[in-house]
Design an enzyme around this catalytic site. Structure first.
Site, mmCIF file in Angstrom:
data_model
loop_
_atom_site.group_PDB
_atom_site.id
_atom_site.type_symbol
_atom_site.label_atom_id
_atom_site.label_comp_id
_atom_site.label_asym_id
_atom_site.label_seq_id
_atom_site.Cartn_x
_atom_site.Cartn_y
_atom_site.Cartn_z
ATOM 1 N N LEU A 77 20.638 25.189 -51.222
ATOM 2 C CA LEU A 77 20.875 24.118 -50.238
ATOM 3 C C LEU A 77 19.528 23.508 -49.858
ATOM 4 O O LEU A 77 18.643 24.218 -49.401
ATOM 5 C CB LEU A 77 21.502 24.779 -49.003
ATOM 6 C CG LEU A 77 22.132 23.915 -47.927
ATOM 7 C CD1 LEU A 77 23.461 23.347 -48.422
ATOM 8 C CD2 LEU A 77 22.386 24.729 -46.659
ATOM 9 N N HIS A 78 19.334 22.225 -50.094
ATOM 10 C CA HIS A 78 18.073 21.634 -49.654
ATOM 11 C C HIS A 78 18.134 20.134 -49.370
ATOM 12 O O HIS A 78 17.129 19.547 -48.987
ATOM 13 C CB HIS A 78 16.958 21.895 -50.678
ATOM 14 C CG HIS A 78 17.122 21.084 -51.939
ATOM 15 N ND1 HIS A 78 17.957 21.457 -52.950
ATOM 16 C CD2 HIS A 78 16.577 19.909 -52.331
ATOM 17 C CE1 HIS A 78 17.904 20.565 -53.926
ATOM 18 N NE2 HIS A 78 17.086 19.605 -53.574
ATOM 19 N N ARG A 79 19.307 19.493 -49.574
ATOM 20 C CA ARG A 79 19.372 18.039 -49.370
ATOM 21 C C ARG A 79 18.983 17.688 -47.944
ATOM 22 O O ARG A 79 19.327 18.396 -46.998
ATOM 23 C CB ARG A 79 20.792 17.499 -49.613
ATOM 24 C CG ARG A 79 21.246 17.515 -51.033
ATOM 25 C CD ARG A 79 21.085 16.153 -51.713
ATOM 26 N NE ARG A 79 19.796 16.005 -52.336
ATOM 27 C CZ ARG A 79 19.425 16.570 -53.500
ATOM 28 N NH1 ARG A 79 20.251 17.311 -54.191
ATOM 29 N NH2 ARG A 79 18.217 16.382 -53.971
ATOM 30 N N ASP A 111 24.068 22.099 -53.072
ATOM 31 C CA ASP A 111 23.970 20.643 -52.926
ATOM 32 C C ASP A 111 22.939 20.092 -53.914
ATOM 33 O O ASP A 111 22.525 18.945 -53.820
ATOM 34 C CB ASP A 111 23.641 20.248 -51.484
ATOM 35 C CG ASP A 111 22.288 20.770 -51.018
ATOM 36 O OD1 ASP A 111 21.537 21.366 -51.816
ATOM 37 O OD2 ASP A 111 21.969 20.562 -49.821
#
Ligand code: UD1
Ligand code: UDP
Length: 348
Positions: A197-199, A269
């Site tokens: 997850l990093h968006r 993501d």
């Protein structure tokens, strides 16, 4: 280049350039600087040491571009490349394309034509501008070609397939052979979920809390090699992760690939990971409302759940492997085709 996925995308291209006897001068913008987001990939993928290194650091906005442009321009002007090759959709991609176009060097864009149709994503703006600036538009899918046509871009467009498939084909067997990661973590194939997850839109309090709530309701172990940005956001927002989630440092490609192969399911993501899960026949739940890779959803292997806890829970419960698995994004020889085009098309 300057980001984790670009180092990975460049590996097969770099090998094909060498095989074709074409000189490659690598400029690393310094956008990703931690060893586990940068150096590890140079070591394990055998990438050539960058000839030029800027220390632009990270950032999402205009000031970040301003830090990269002069250094890239200087290198383009002094080396006068036949082509300037840029990968993907990050700020390093945009800075590279803009500096090269301004300096009069023709731009070739690897992973051209992708669209999420969400202009609030920093990457979507980068993609659209880079495609406008590019002379050679190297598309991974028919849909990417169609997207460009809709925007009136038809010249210089080539369907070449996805260089990430080249990397995956080459390196997944190597990962199976070399990585000890599952053993080190004490997990068995099929016995865990893998999360990244990093968006930008997801590393805020509200979506983080929603994802954490969804994870808490799952009766399965979740391995979470977190991007440093996400780790910092979890700390800043004081979002606790449930006990079934194991926070890890980001991993090198081979260890990470071994974890993808062994996962019952991928939650992510990430753009690249949606495809890697598909190629490895691992179901994926995408923690976004839209994707640049809709073919994986249409094939039934990827579900878009956003960050709504109920949607995530339902998607995880429904996710299963399927009998049908159409070939997507080329044949694993995109890099060769890219090099053939670079060598034969007159950039003038
Ligand atoms: C960037 C790309 C994104 C891509 C991702 C790949 C942009 C706008 N975004 O997002 O499209 O999917 O790379 O991973 O270009 N940080 C570190 N160490 C590092 C690098 C970053 O701790 O080596 C932290 C910093 O706090 C930084 C934050 O991560 O502010 C965000 O880094 P940045 O490069 O701006 O964006 P990414 O989220 O990595
Ligand atoms: N990846 C990795 N180690 C990790 C997480 C991801 O090597 O801990 C790889 C992953 O296999 C894929 C790429 O990084 O090839 C995806 O990059 P990322 O998710 O950072 O960027 P995006 O694809 O979303 O732009």
């Amino acid at each position: 280049m300057g980001n984790r996925p670009q180092f990975i995308k460049s590996a097969p291209v770099s090998a094909a350039l060498r095989a074709g006897g074409i000189d490659e001068v690598v400029l690393h913008t310094g956008q990703h600087y931690d060893d586990e987001l940068s150096a590890v990939f140079f070591e394990e993928l055998g990438l050539p040491e960058p000839t030029y290194r800027l220390e632009a650091g990270s950032g999402s906005h205009a000031e970040h571009l301003a830090r990269m442009l002069p250094g890239i321009e200087e290198v383009v002007l002094s080396t006068r490349p036949a082509w300037t090759l840029v990968f993907g959709d990050t700020n390093s991609t945009l800075a590279g394309a803009l500096a090269a176009a301004k300096a009069g060097s023709p731009v070739a864009h690897v992973e051209s034509g992708l669209r999420s149709f969400d202009r609030t994503m920093p990457e979507e703006v980068n993609r659209a501008v880079v495609d406008q600036l590019s002379r050679l538009l190297l598309c991974p899918s028919e849909r990417a070609v169609d997207n460009l046509r809709t925007e009136g871009i038809t010249e210089g467009v080539h369907l070449v397939g996805d260089v990430m498939l080249d990397a995956s084909r080459l390196l997944t067997p190597l990962a199976a052979e070399r990585s000890q990661k599952l053993g080190e973590l004490g997990v068995s194939p099929g016995g865990y979920l893998l999360l990244t997850l990093h968006r930008e839109s997801n590393v805020k309090a509200e979506p983080l809390v929603r994802v954490a709530r969804a994870l808490a309701g799952l009766d399965e172990a979740v391995l979470f090699p977190a991007h440093p940005r996400t780790r910092a956001a979890l700390e800043r927002t004081r979002t606790p992760l449930p006990d079934n989630v194991r926070l890890l440092l980001p991993l090198g490609y081979l260890d990470f690939s071994a974890l993808v192969t062994g996962a019952r399911l991928v939650l992510t993501d990430s753009g690249g990971l949606q495809k890697e899960a598909y190629w490895q026949k691992v179901p994926c739940v995408t923690l976004r409302e839209e994707t640049e890779w809709p073919e994986t959803v249409e094939a039934g292997w990827n579900q878009l759940a956003g960050t709504d806890p109920d949607q995530i829970t339902t998607a995880v419960a429904c996710a299963a492997t399927r009998d049908v698995h159409p070939a997507l994004y080329g044949n694993g020889r995109a890099a060769e085709e890219i090099v053939r085009l670079l060598a034969t098309i007159d950039p003038a």
